[in-house]
Scaffold this motif. Structure first.
Motif: not given
Length: 640
Positions: A97-98, A159-162, A177-182
């Protein structure tokens, strides 16, 4: 900007806000092209192919109607991607997520930041998950949403479940994994769900930990049971919590590691409370912008077993605004990785048990923040853990119970032990050892009830030589407040009985323990310090006092000065000191002590260090200290 990019700097966030404000709401010339299939320019997007490219120019708005796969995305500055009303839009690149940024410092909605994105892209359109706190509604987005019926794909950004396996009741071996916010990892709102052998890593700011906006894991609602086993959480960002349990949920965490580091605050953020609290109130004497674990609400339970909980500063193991709650840590390591912060926080009607744990903290081992809080430090005995397994319905097997070693709790603090700014009770048992650089017990003008049983080795070691400090609060009351030390003498309250114990007094009872350190009551208004020693020894000053900070005026810039005072022993005014020695206890007086009552059993004594003699006056009259004596009045005990 790619999936591997780091947290956005405030300058990027500010730029995004301005661009969003300038973006038109009309239809721009948006091109979706690809080798497999091309879509016409339109104001709503269609599901694309993995090789497609979506380009959104300045001043253009593209509404993504359904989840869309792409090979690349080019979003110009001033261009906008949007989802239909009631839906959220999330970008993943190669499963990460980004791109999501909050549209303003205290906004609740996010947008995709301008940039060029390439790889395995998916724009997921999912139903918003609205969560409300303090009148503010947050449209949450999460990789997985589960309720009593299982996984709700309409609310999940799958798609964020890898990797791993995801079913209606469990997720195993997954990476989020997330590099975005909230953005959240797992959100469980009903039924029973289990997360095992999973890794969660978030970089970038969250929004509100009271609802878990930006948290790795959230469990909410009565009837919700979440089991977390073998999970690693590594987060970095403002309000980017590790785990939030709220609203009556029941959470069990085993064999896991949860760590949260501070993020970068928006440049225009002004400290606030409620739904807009992005930083710890400086009035607690600490700083930081993320709590690692939080328990919130009525009937909520969270139990951590054989796990590591670490925050950079602020707090590691927190409860907030709770009623009839249970927070338990068994054989855990609870720590602050920076030089300040607290290990645990007990706020409201909560029973907090810390058994067989290691606390390595910056400022406080625990803060007791509201009435009816009850805190236990003790050993993880077989009997106690088995009883908790039954009482809290932990579901530990006989093999798991047998594998848990019996340990004692150890506290190492760079400053204080336990601090009260709300009334509450502390029990210390077993082999608990509390080692602090400053005062062991710090009571800021509230009812503190303390019992310490040293029969199995419990010990207190205050580095500044003060075991218990009772003082007027130095909390200025608001984020923009200022604490000013009073300079006038306290005025005698003729209605306050300094020689009797009251329900509102601070009381500390010690059994079968050897103590070295001083006990001071520096209250200006009516509050007594009631001390009882049974089969114990205490060496030090037990006295009414006047306390002074190093600075007469303390603002937010000097927050670290809060709680740090020096004492001058002086006669009782409204701050009675009642001392009872029983069971053969001995008080060795090391300096003049002013009391309002002294009671001794026939086998207890008051002595002076070797080579000195102890003296006492009562209302100015020299008085012998006799075994079995009971004295009240203006008492001064000194060393000749």
């Amino acid at each position: 900007m790619t999936a591997g990019s780091s947290a956005y700097e405030p300058s990027m966030r500010d730029r995004v806000r301005a661009l969003v404000a300038l973006a038109t709401t009309g239809v721009g010339q948006v091109a979706l092209t690809g080798t497999a299939q091309a879509a016409d320019a339109a104001d709503t997007g269609d599901a694309g192919d993995a090789g497609d490219t979506l380009s959104v120019g300045a001043g253009e708005t593209y509404v993504v109607a359904t989840t869309t796969a792409l090979g690349s995305l080019i979003l110009a500055e001033g261009g906008t991607l949007a989802a239909p009303d009631g839906y959220g839009l999330t970008l993943t690149v190669d499963g990460v997520e980004t791109g999501s940024v909050l549209t303003a410092t205290l906004a609740t909605d996010t947008t995709i930041a301008p940039g060029s994105y390439t790889g395995d892209l998916v724009l997921t359109v999912a139903e918003q998950n609205p969560a409300t706190f303090a009148g503010v509604t947050f449209p949450l987005r999460q990789a997985l949403y589960a309720d009593a019926d299982g996984v709700v794909t309409a609310r999940s950004v799958t798609p964020a479940l890898v990797g791993g396996t995801v079913t209606g009741s469990a997720a195993q071996g997954v990476r989020v994994t997330s590099t975005g916010e909230a953005f959240d990892g797992f959100y469980v709102a009903g039924g029973t769900y289990t997360i095992t052998d999973t890794t969660i890593g978030f970089t970038g700011n969250g929004r509100c930990d009271f609802v878990g906006d930006g948290a790795a894991i959230v469990a909410t609602g009565s009837g919700t049971r979440l089991v977390v086993d073998g999970v690693t959480v590594s987060n970095k960002g403002v309000e980017r919590s590790g785990l939030v349990a709220e609203g009556g949920a029941d959470v069990v965490v085993k064999n896991s590691s949860i760590q949260c580091l501070n993020g970068v605050l928006p440049s225009d953020y002004v400290p606030a409370g409620g739904a807009d609290m992005l930083v710890v109130p400086w009035r607690l004497g600490i700083s930081g912008n993320v709590r690692t674990t939080t328990l919130i609400g009525t009937d909520t339970r969270a139990t951590y077993i054989n796990s590591t909980i670490a925050s950079e500063t602020w707090g590691a193991f927190s409860t907030d605004s709770v009623s009839n709650a249970r927070a338990t840590a068994i054989n855990c390591t609870i720590s602050n990785l920076g030089d300040e912060g607290y290990g645990s926080f007990a706020d409201g009607d909560v029973t907090e048990r810390i058994l067989g744990c290691t606390l390595d903290v910056g400022t406080y081992a625990t803060i007791i923040g509201a009435s009816n809080s009850t805190l236990y430090y003790g050993d993880s005995t077989r009997e106690d853990v088995a009883q908790l397994n039954t009482d809290l319905e932990l579901g530990l097997t006989e093999e798991e119970l047998a594998a848990l070693p019996v340990r004692s709790t150890t506290v190492d603090s760079k400053e204080f032990g336990v601090m009260w700014h709300g009334a509450g009770t502390l029990h210390i048992t077993g082999g608990t050892v509390v080692t602090t650089a400053a005062t062991t017990f710090l009571d800021k003008a509230v009812r503190a009830t303390i019992t310490v049983d040293g029969s199995e080795g419990a010990a207190l070691d205050p580095g500044n030589g003060v075991v218990l400090q009772v003082m007027e609060t130095d909390n200025p009351g608001s984020n923009d407040g200022v604490y000013t030390e009073p300079t006038d003498d306290p005025v005698k309250d003729g209605t306050w009985d300094v020689s009797a114990a009251h329900d509102t007094d601070t009381s500390a009872a010690f059994t079968d323990i050897a103590l070295t350190g001083d006990f001071y009551n520096a209250m200006r208004t009516g509050r007594n310090m009631v001390l009882t020693f049974d089969a114990s020894s205490v060496t030090g000053v037990l006295s009414a006092s006047e306390s002074r900070h190093a600075l007469a005026t303390i603002t937010s810039a000097e927050y670290a000065q809060l709680g740090h005072v020096t004492n001058t022993a002086q006669p009782v005014v409204n701050n009675g000191v009642l001392v009872t020695l029983t069971g053969g206890s001995r008080w060795t007086v090391t300096g003049t002590s002013y009391l309002s009552r002294l009671t001794l059993s026939a086998d207890s004594s008051v002595t002076a260090p070797a080579g000195s003699t102890v003296t006492m006056t009562v209302d100015g009259e020299p008085t012998a200290i006799e075994p079995g004596g009971d004295y009240s009045g203006a008492i001064a005990v000194g060393v000749g």
